[in-house]
Structures are given as structure tokens and as C-alpha cells.
Scaffold this motif. Structure first.
Motif, PDB file in Angstrom:
ATOM      1  N   UNK A   1       0.839  -1.195   0.000  1.00 15.82           N
ATOM      2  CA  UNK A   1       0.000   0.000   0.000  1.00 15.82           C
ATOM      3  C   UNK A   1       0.873   1.243   0.000  1.00 15.82           C
ATOM      4  N   UNK A   2       0.538   2.183  -0.877  1.00 14.70           N
ATOM      5  CA  UNK A   2       1.247   3.453  -0.962  1.00 14.70           C
ATOM      6  C   UNK A   2       0.438   4.509  -0.219  1.00 14.70           C
ATOM      7  N   UNK A   3       1.009   5.033   0.858  1.00 17.48           N
ATOM      8  CA  UNK A   3       0.408   6.145   1.576  1.00 17.48           C
ATOM      9  C   UNK A   3       1.310   7.367   1.416  1.00 17.48           C
ATOM     10  N   UNK A   4       0.752   8.550   1.649  1.00 13.85           N
ATOM     11  CA  UNK A   4       1.516   9.774   1.431  1.00 13.85           C
ATOM     12  C   UNK A   4       1.518  10.663   2.639  1.00 13.85           C
ATOM     13  N   UNK A   5       2.523  11.504   2.734  1.00  7.83           N
ATOM     14  CA  UNK A   5       2.579  12.447   3.843  1.00  7.83           C
ATOM     15  C   UNK A   5       1.549  13.566   3.686  1.00  7.83           C
ATOM     16  N   UNK A 156       4.320   1.602   2.176  1.00  3.73           N
ATOM     17  CA  UNK A 156       5.416   2.534   1.927  1.00  3.73           C
ATOM     18  C   UNK A 156       4.827   3.944   1.951  1.00  3.73           C
ATOM     19  N   UNK A 157       5.608   4.892   2.415  1.00  2.00           N
ATOM     20  CA  UNK A 157       5.149   6.280   2.527  1.00  2.00           C
ATOM     21  C   UNK A 157       5.946   7.142   1.552  1.00  2.00           C
ATOM     22  N   UNK A 158       5.217   7.892   0.737  1.00  2.00           N
ATOM     23  CA  UNK A 158       5.847   8.755  -0.257  1.00  2.00           C
ATOM     24  C   UNK A 158       5.675  10.207   0.160  1.00  2.00           C
ATOM     25  N   UNK A 168      10.911  16.464   7.558  1.00  2.00           N
ATOM     26  CA  UNK A 168       9.907  16.718   8.587  1.00  2.00           C
ATOM     27  C   UNK A 168       8.604  15.998   8.265  1.00  2.00           C
ATOM     28  N   UNK A 169       8.234  15.989   7.001  1.00  2.00           N
ATOM     29  CA  UNK A 169       7.016  15.288   6.592  1.00  2.00           C
ATOM     30  C   UNK A 169       7.105  13.802   6.916  1.00  2.00           C
ATOM     31  N   UNK A 170       8.219  13.197   6.551  1.00  2.00           N
ATOM     32  CA  UNK A 170       8.348  11.751   6.738  1.00  2.00           C
ATOM     33  C   UNK A 170       8.480  11.380   8.217  1.00  2.00           C
ATOM     34  N   UNK A 187       9.221   1.255   4.362  1.00  2.00           N
ATOM     35  CA  UNK A 187      10.195   2.156   3.772  1.00  2.00           C
ATOM     36  C   UNK A 187       9.551   3.420   3.231  1.00  2.00           C
ATOM     37  N   UNK A 188      10.421   4.324   2.765  1.00  2.00           N
ATOM     38  CA  UNK A 188       9.999   5.622   2.249  1.00  2.00           C
ATOM     39  C   UNK A 188      10.366   5.752   0.776  1.00  2.00           C
ATOM     40  N   UNK A 189       9.610   6.591   0.076  1.00  2.00           N
ATOM     41  CA  UNK A 189       9.943   7.020  -1.279  1.00  2.00           C
ATOM     42  C   UNK A 189       9.897   8.539  -1.310  1.00  2.00           C
TER      43      UNK A 189
END
Length: 481
Positions: A1-5, A156-158, A168-170, A187-189
Motif C-alpha cells: 500500500x502506498x500512503x503519502x505524507x 510505503x510512505x511517499x 519533517x514530513x516523513x 520504507x519511504x519514497x
């Protein structure tokens, strides 16, 4: 799953790109978004309404869009209310408080769609909504971590570095998650990076030490990526030739399906200008009234912003006016909403430019449609999403003849004003060129919107393959480097 800040961090685009990457490798893959909020929607072959982004992601995966890819769609018709589309069909209008309570029931529909989709495909790529760190919405969440935990999927968080504050967002997003949710993040993108990656690397090392999470990739800023916008109005255009047609579009407060204008934005002979609140409409050869989720209120907005005398002057000087869906309804004599389908019950006088009248009804027409623009002799393909029933005066000609023998829209006796319920009018190359010629452009070229979309999906997939650690994301699908 792709989640975003944040919203617009790149979730939709990343899911589309990963769908294309896996599809090119021969894997069976489908997109999934539990809950979407957007006025850009699409109709599936089965006659269900889903978010436009999921239709694009389905194309990236090489499959037809299906209602199970987006079981809940919210279409705002005011700042506090939205129409709830459940399993592709309108359920009812709800305010934010009532919908928040309803989400417990909506989760059942979401999980049923998820399990059915999982039986048909080897890989599912899930898109979150907004940010998982919206702690006021965490209770009953079905869009982000609430779904991820229920479905037991890794996340993963983009984040968008072009906005600034990416670390700061991540870090902040991760800190606001519960310990169990933090463990679910693999992990992060980092998205939309410009510059020398060596200057970013110390920050990447710090981020991994600080969070214990790897950075799975840094995606560069892909300039002029010409894909369908999930919700916002996309104003980016290709370079225009000297021989071009000026197209003027009011940016209605509840404008819907702005992707209708993508084929024009990407046409070298069509210059599209959106006019917002308080701006004076400029001269142009073609005015297009777009779709609307609240037609009567947006019609009042047009009048408050001086569009009625502008349109009269535009027509006196030989300009053309085209209405799409809600825009078609506005061009008529009357719009009646006795049941309060889009707001308070009542009636409004239309602009009186076509001899038609509309009654809004609780049911919604959801169809993919094919036919021909009768007066122009050009084949057209699109989709219908509307609650209205529009009736033409006996002497008024339809604008489009559909393959199922229905007559759609209307055109004025002098040929200057026309309208249709079909979204996607400009998407077919021959239809777009014919409409531009009707509006006054000599030697209009044919531009294939779908070919552009395919080219851009492959460009996006190439970028992801180069810059993302796919072996770490999909160890069973990609060999170690």
C-alpha cells in the motif's frame, strides 16, 4: 500500500507506475483504492462509477477498470456535504459527521471488494488517501492505516521533496502513527527530486538512522508528465502553434471531470484558459461550460461573475459555445430540482441558449457511450455521469446520435451553441479535430490522447525501474542486482 505524507505527494502516480512496471513483466496486477474523494470520475464497462485515478491505474495494469478497484467514492457538492458512491452506485448525500459514523459499514463493502479482487489477480497495489497522520480521522479509518491493518498489507510512505520539508514530513508522519502502524511501514519514497543526488544522500542516511526505515528510492521530477489528474484542475499545456484556437473554460466551484479538457491542453492548436472567481473572461473562439456537481449553484456563480453578458457578446461576434453534462443543462431554459438532488429543492432559469429543459432526478445515469457527432460526421466515444433528464423542444436537433439509437444533447438552429452529456468528447482524435474545426480552427490536426497516455505511463515506469529498489519491494518478482 502506498500512503503519502500529504495530498498530491504522488500516491496515484506511483501506483500507476508500479502497475505498469509489473504488467510489463507479465504479472497479473490490479489497483485498489478503498476510499477516494474526487469530482474526476470514470464509468466502468459494467456501468459503475469509480475515481478517475483508478481507471488510469487500470489502464497502466493493462486491464479494464472495475468497480472493485474503488468501492467508496466521495463526490463533494458543498464544503460540508458529499454524495457517497458505494460499490459504483450513488447511496446518498452525507455530511462529514454522518459519513464518519457510516464508515464502519462502508468498511464491509471495502473488504468484500478487496477479497474479490484478490481472487482474480496475483498482485494488488493499494493507494491511500490524504495522509495517515490525520489523527482526527483515525477512528473508523478505511482509507489509510485502518484499511492496511484490516487487510494486513505492508505500507510505503511517499513524500514530495519539491514542496520542501520532506524530512519533517516523513519523520512527523511516522511519529504520529501507533507503534503497530509504524512496524507496518517498510520504507519511504521521496518524489519529485531535482538536483545532484549527492547533496541529498547525507539526509537519506540520517533519515534511515532516525527512523530505522530504508529509503526505497528517490524519484526525479518528471517534467510535463501528461497523465490524468486525480482531482485538481491541471493547467499545464504543450507548446502552441501560431495557428491555434483560444478555448475559455469557467473554473466552476464544483467543476467535475476536468480531464475532459486534457486532449485540448495537449493539442498544439488549442490554448485552454481557465477563468476563476473574480477574473474577467478573455476573448476566445470557443467557450466550454464544463460538468458540475452542483449545477444550479454553479450557474448562480456564472451569473455573479458576469458570464451571461460575456456569452451574449461572444455569440454576437461569431464565437461558439459548447456545454458538457452540467454545462449542457446550464445552456437550456430551465433546471428543476424538485427532490433536492444537488442541494436545496427548487428551480433555476438557465442561460436560454438552447431550447431544452432539465429535471434532476435521484437516479444516476452511468454509461459508456459510442456514437457520432451528427452535424460534424465524426465518431465519438465517451461516458455519461448525470442525474438529469433533459428534453429538447420539438424543433431542436440533437448534437450526437448514439449507437443505441438514443439522441444526445442539442445544437442551436444557427449552429453556434451545442451541448452533450458525453464526457470525453475531445478524447477521440477525429472528434477533437472536428470540434475544433466547428469552433473555427482551419486545418485542425488529430492528436491521440490515449497514445499520449500510454507513452507517459511507459515513461513513468522506466523512471521507477531506474530509481526504485524493486527487488526489495517485490523480492519474488525481481532478481537482486
Amino acid at each position: 500500500m502506498v500512503q503519502g505524507t500529504t495530498s498530491d505527494a504522488g500516491k496515484s502516480v506511483l501506483v500507476a507506475g508500479l502497475c505498469r512496471v509489473l504488467a510489463r513483466k507479465g504479472f497479473s496486477v490490479a489497483p485498489f483504492k478503498p476510499q477516494n474523494m474526487s469530482l474526476n470520475s470514470a464509468v466502468t464497462p459494467q456501468g459503475a462509477e469509480i475515481g478517475r485515478a483508478q481507471a488510469l491505474q487500470a489502464q497502466a495494469a493493462g486491464i479494464a477498470p472495475h468497480v472493485e478497484m474503488n468501492p467508496v467514492l466521495l463526490k463533494p457538492n458543498s464544503d460540508k456535504n458529499a454524495q457517497v458512491i458505494l460499490a459504483g452506485k450513488p447511496l446518498q448525500d452525507m455530511d462529514a459527521v454522518n459519513y464518519h459514523q457510516y464508515k464502519t459499514l462502508a468498511m464491509d463493502t471495502v473488504m468484500s471488494a478487496w477479497h474479490r479482487l484478490g481472487q482474480r489477480f496475483d498482485h494488488l497495489l493499494v493507494e491511500g488517501a490524504g495522509s495517515p497522520a490525520e489523527i482526527n480521522l483515525r477512528d473508523r479509518d478505511i482509507a489509510n492505516m485502518g484499511f492496511a491493518e484490516k487487510a494486513d498489507v505492508p505500507v510505503i510512505i511517499i513524500a514530495d521533496i519539491d514542496r520542501g520539508g520532506v524530512f519533517a514530513h516523513l519523520v512527523g508522519t511516522l511519529e504520529l502513527l501507533s507503534p503497530g502502524e509504524q512496524e507496518r511501514v517498510c520504507g519511504f519514497v521521496i518524489n519529485r527530486f531535482r538536483g545532484d543526488i549527492s547533496l541529498l544522500e547525507p539526509g537519506l542516511d540520517w533519515l534511515q538512522r532516525r527512523t530505522g526505515k530504508p529509503v526505497l528510492g528517490v524519484l526525479p521530477y518528471l517534467h510535463n508528465l501528461q497523465l490524468d489528474a486525480e482531482d485538481a484542475i491541471d493547467v499545464a499545456q504543450v507548446a502552441k502553434e501560431a495557428n491555434r484556437l483560444r478555448v475559455v473554460v469557467p473554473a466552476l466551484p464544483r467543476i467535475s471531470n476536468t480531464t475532459d479538457f486534457d486532449a485540448l491542453r495537449l493539442h498544439p492548436q488549442a490554448e485552454v484558459t481557465y477563468i476563476a472567481e473574480g477574473q474577467a473572461p478573455p476573448p476566445g473562439e470557443l467557450v466550454v461550460l464544463p460538468g458540475s456537481k452542483n449545477v444550479r449553484e454553479d450557474l448562480d456563480w456564472l451569473r455573479r461573475n458576469g458570464w451571461e453578458p460575456y456569452l451574449q457578446r461572444h455569440l454576437r461576434y461569431g464565437g461558439k459555445v459548447l456545454g458538457v453534462c452540467g454545462g449542457l443543462q446550464m445552456l437550456g431554459n430551465e433546471i428543476h430540482d424538485p427532490d433536492g438532488v444537488e442541494g436545496s429543492p427548487g428551480s433555476s432559469m438557465g442561460l436560454g441558449l438552447l431550447e431544452i429543459s432539465t429535471v434532476l432526478r435521484p437516479g444516476k445515469t452511468l454509461l459508456q457511450a459510442h456514437g457520432a457527432i451528427t452535424a460534424l460526421g465524426a465518431a465519438v466515444r465517451g461516458y455519461e455521469i448525470h442525474c438529469g433528464e433533459t428534453h429538447r423542444a420539438a424543433e431542436t436537433q440533437s448534437f450526437i446520435t448514439l449507437d443505441d439509437k438514443r439522441e444526445d444533447g442539442a445544437i442551436s438552429a444557427d449552429g453556434q451553441v451545442a451541448g452533450s452529456y458525453l464526457h470525453g468528447l475531445f478524447d477521440q482524435p477525429a472528434a477533437c479535430a472536428a470540434l475544433l474545426r466547428w469552433a473555427g480552427l482551419d486545418a485542425a490536426k488529430e492528436v491521440d490522447r490515449d497514445a499520449i497516455r500510454e507513452r507517459e505511463l511507459n515513461r513513468l515506469a522506466d523512471c521507477i525501474e531506474q530509481h526504485l529498489d524493486l527487488q526489495r519491494l517485490f523480492p519474488a518478482c525481481f532478481e537482486a542486482a
